[in-house]
Motif scaffolding. Structure first.
Motif, PDB file in Angstrom:
ATOM      1  N   VAL A   2      29.779 -32.195  24.124  1.00 47.80           N
ATOM      2  CA  VAL A   2      28.371 -32.017  24.451  1.00 47.80           C
ATOM      3  C   VAL A   2      27.584 -32.724  23.363  1.00 47.80           C
ATOM      4  CG1 VAL A   2      26.507 -30.360  24.716  1.00 47.80           C
ATOM      5  CG2 VAL A   2      28.794 -29.797  25.550  1.00 47.80           C
ATOM      6  N   ARG A   3      26.683 -33.601  23.773  1.00 49.49           N
ATOM      7  CA  ARG A   3      25.859 -34.343  22.805  1.00 49.49           C
ATOM      8  C   ARG A   3      24.395 -34.150  23.166  1.00 49.49           C
ATOM      9  NH1 ARG A   3      28.438 -40.225  22.985  1.00 49.49           N
ATOM     10  NH2 ARG A   3      26.849 -40.608  21.427  1.00 49.49           N
ATOM     11  N   LYS A   4      23.604 -33.768  22.175  1.00 55.35           N
ATOM     12  CA  LYS A   4      22.171 -33.578  22.383  1.00 55.35           C
ATOM     13  C   LYS A   4      21.416 -34.422  21.377  1.00 55.35           C
ATOM     14  CE  LYS A   4      22.598 -28.965  24.279  1.00 55.35           C
ATOM     15  NZ  LYS A   4      22.179 -27.571  24.213  1.00 55.35           N
ATOM     16  N   SER A   5      20.384 -35.082  21.845  1.00 52.41           N
ATOM     17  CA  SER A   5      19.601 -35.958  20.991  1.00 52.41           C
ATOM     18  C   SER A   5      18.119 -35.702  21.238  1.00 52.41           C
ATOM     19  CB  SER A   5      19.947 -37.417  21.311  1.00 52.41           C
ATOM     20  OG  SER A   5      19.255 -38.291  20.463  1.00 52.41           O
ATOM     21  N   THR A   6      17.357 -35.605  20.169  1.00 49.01           N
ATOM     22  CA  THR A   6      15.913 -35.408  20.240  1.00 49.01           C
ATOM     23  C   THR A   6      15.266 -36.447  19.342  1.00 49.01           C
ATOM     24  OG1 THR A   6      16.289 -33.033  20.477  1.00 49.01           O
ATOM     25  CG2 THR A   6      14.059 -33.736  19.910  1.00 49.01           C
ATOM     26  N   LEU A  26       8.073 -46.770  14.643  1.00 48.46           N
ATOM     27  CA  LEU A  26       8.904 -45.878  13.845  1.00 48.46           C
ATOM     28  C   LEU A  26       9.456 -44.782  14.750  1.00 48.46           C
ATOM     29  CD1 LEU A  26       9.843 -45.348  10.917  1.00 48.46           C
ATOM     30  CD2 LEU A  26       7.873 -43.852  10.661  1.00 48.46           C
ATOM     31  N   ARG A  27      10.696 -44.381  14.467  1.00 50.54           N
ATOM     32  CA  ARG A  27      11.355 -43.352  15.266  1.00 50.54           C
ATOM     33  C   ARG A  27      12.240 -42.520  14.350  1.00 50.54           C
ATOM     34  NH1 ARG A  27      13.462 -43.545  20.850  1.00 50.54           N
ATOM     35  NH2 ARG A  27      15.220 -42.128  21.005  1.00 50.54           N
ATOM     36  N   TYR A  28      12.297 -41.219  14.609  1.00 50.00           N
ATOM     37  CA  TYR A  28      13.291 -40.375  13.964  1.00 50.00           C
ATOM     38  C   TYR A  28      14.079 -39.678  15.063  1.00 50.00           C
ATOM     39  CZ  TYR A  28      15.901 -37.478  10.849  1.00 50.00           C
ATOM     40  OH  TYR A  28      16.950 -36.914  10.174  1.00 50.00           O
ATOM     41  N   THR A  29      15.400 -39.709  14.929  1.00 52.68           N
ATOM     42  CA  THR A  29      16.291 -39.124  15.926  1.00 52.68           C
ATOM     43  C   THR A  29      17.135 -38.026  15.288  1.00 52.68           C
ATOM     44  OG1 THR A  29      16.436 -41.274  17.032  1.00 52.68           O
ATOM     45  CG2 THR A  29      18.093 -39.624  17.618  1.00 52.68           C
ATOM     46  N   TRP A  30      17.196 -36.872  15.944  1.00 57.52           N
ATOM     47  CA  TRP A  30      18.082 -35.774  15.547  1.00 57.52           C
ATOM     48  C   TRP A  30      19.212 -35.714  16.561  1.00 57.52           C
ATOM     49  CZ3 TRP A  30      12.781 -35.285  15.727  1.00 57.52           C
ATOM     50  CH2 TRP A  30      12.141 -34.930  14.530  1.00 57.52           C
ATOM     51  N   GLY A  71      36.700 -25.556  18.667  1.00 57.18           N
ATOM     52  CA  GLY A  71      35.540 -26.431  18.716  1.00 57.18           C
ATOM     53  C   GLY A  71      35.182 -27.018  17.351  1.00 57.18           C
ATOM     54  N   VAL A  72      34.534 -28.168  17.384  1.00 58.31           N
ATOM     55  CA  VAL A  72      34.094 -28.865  16.176  1.00 58.31           C
ATOM     56  C   VAL A  72      32.650 -29.291  16.392  1.00 58.31           C
ATOM     57  CG1 VAL A  72      34.545 -30.798  14.622  1.00 58.31           C
ATOM     58  CG2 VAL A  72      36.429 -29.779  15.877  1.00 58.31           C
ATOM     59  N   ARG A  73      31.828 -29.129  15.357  1.00 57.05           N
ATOM     60  CA  ARG A  73      30.414 -29.516  15.448  1.00 57.05           C
ATOM     61  C   ARG A  73      30.092 -30.601  14.430  1.00 57.05           C
ATOM     62  NH1 ARG A  73      27.121 -25.858  18.157  1.00 57.05           N
ATOM     63  NH2 ARG A  73      28.102 -23.875  18.621  1.00 57.05           N
ATOM     64  N   ASN A  74      29.142 -31.459  14.792  1.00 55.45           N
ATOM     65  CA  ASN A  74      28.585 -32.454  13.880  1.00 55.45           C
ATOM     66  C   ASN A  74      27.108 -32.583  14.171  1.00 55.45           C
ATOM     67  OD1 ASN A  74      30.342 -34.140  11.992  1.00 55.45           O
ATOM     68  ND2 ASN A  74      31.645 -33.908  13.803  1.00 55.45           N
ATOM     69  N   SER A  75      26.340 -32.916  13.147  1.00 56.19           N
ATOM     70  CA  SER A  75      24.913 -33.159  13.345  1.00 56.19           C
ATOM     71  C   SER A  75      24.483 -34.259  12.392  1.00 56.19           C
ATOM     72  CB  SER A  75      24.098 -31.884  13.111  1.00 56.19           C
ATOM     73  OG  SER A  75      24.254 -31.449  11.773  1.00 56.19           O
ATOM     74  N   GLY A  76      23.395 -34.886  12.732  1.00 53.41           N
ATOM     75  CA  GLY A  76      22.876 -35.963  11.894  1.00 53.41           C
ATOM     76  C   GLY A  76      21.553 -36.444  12.435  1.00 53.41           C
ATOM     77  N   GLY A  77      21.046 -37.463  11.807  1.00 50.48           N
ATOM     78  CA  GLY A  77      19.788 -38.036  12.236  1.00 50.48           C
ATOM     79  C   GLY A  77      19.499 -39.295  11.447  1.00 50.48           C
ATOM     80  N   ALA A  78      18.493 -40.048  11.906  1.00 54.14           N
ATOM     81  CA  ALA A  78      18.186 -41.305  11.227  1.00 54.14           C
ATOM     82  C   ALA A  78      16.777 -41.767  11.563  1.00 54.14           C
ATOM     83  CB  ALA A  78      19.180 -42.379  11.624  1.00 54.14           C
TER      84      ALA A  78
END
Length: 192
Positions: A2-6, A26-30, A71-78
């Protein structure tokens, strides 16, 4: 998986003078990703009976049935964005220069897991530089577009095939360099 992006983003184009224009964005993505309920097995007979199969991801428990990998989780942003300038000469020839940064979220490799590994490909980042010119000549009968570009990747995501299994991997750093030239002419009304 499952991938969620905001994302939150904005871009504006504006004139600095009557011949010089600019673009700024300019953009910021979570990003959040979760790998869950994953299992893979090599069937041992024609019935695909889990009790007699060899699992490479997860396992079989007679009391509960198939037990998937935890399950395994990861998060990030840029931050990403774009900046550019363009200048239009009196003859309507335009020259421009652009810089942009792109981003692709990380992802789990979820092809055939023959070795029991669930890989996570790190997020991909790309910096792109382009300088070019566009013009129409001979009363619009000749169009010329030229550009020189440089694209630099960090953690470029690629598909790697090892034996019979496919894996999503990152290539570290890679670069694309090039130039483009397009010329379109209409020497007569019936010929292009």
């Amino acid at each position: 998986q499952v991938r969620k992006s905001t994302a939150l983003f904005g871009q504006t184009d504006f004139d600095i003078t009557d011949k010089l224009g600019a673009t700024v964005g300019l953009r910021y993505t979570w990003d959040r990703s979760y790998y869950r309920d994953g299992y893979a097995l090599l069937a041992s007979d024609d019935t695909f009976n889990p009790a007699t199969s060899l699992f490479t991801i997860g396992h079989y428990d007679p009391a509960v049935g198939i037990v998937p990998r935890p399950g395994v989780r990861n998060s990030g942003g840029a931050f990403t964005g774009r900046a550019g300038l363009n200048y239009t000469f009196d003859d309507r020839t335009m020259v421009y220069g652009n810089y942009s940064r792109g981003y692709r979220s990380g992802a789990y490799s979820n092809q055939g897991y023959l070795d029991g590994v669930v890989d996570f490909a790190q997020p991909e980042q790309v910096d792109s530089y382009e300088i070019g010119a566009k013009g129409k000549y001979l009363d619009g009968r000749l169009n010329v577009t030229a550009a020189v570009f440089l694209t630099k990747y960090r953690n470029q995501q690629l598909e790697e095939i090892v034996g019979a299994a496919g894996y999503l991997r990152t290539a570290g750093r890679s670069t694309i360099k090039g130039l483009e030239l397009e010329v379109a002419a209409r020497p007569a009304s019936f010929l292009r």
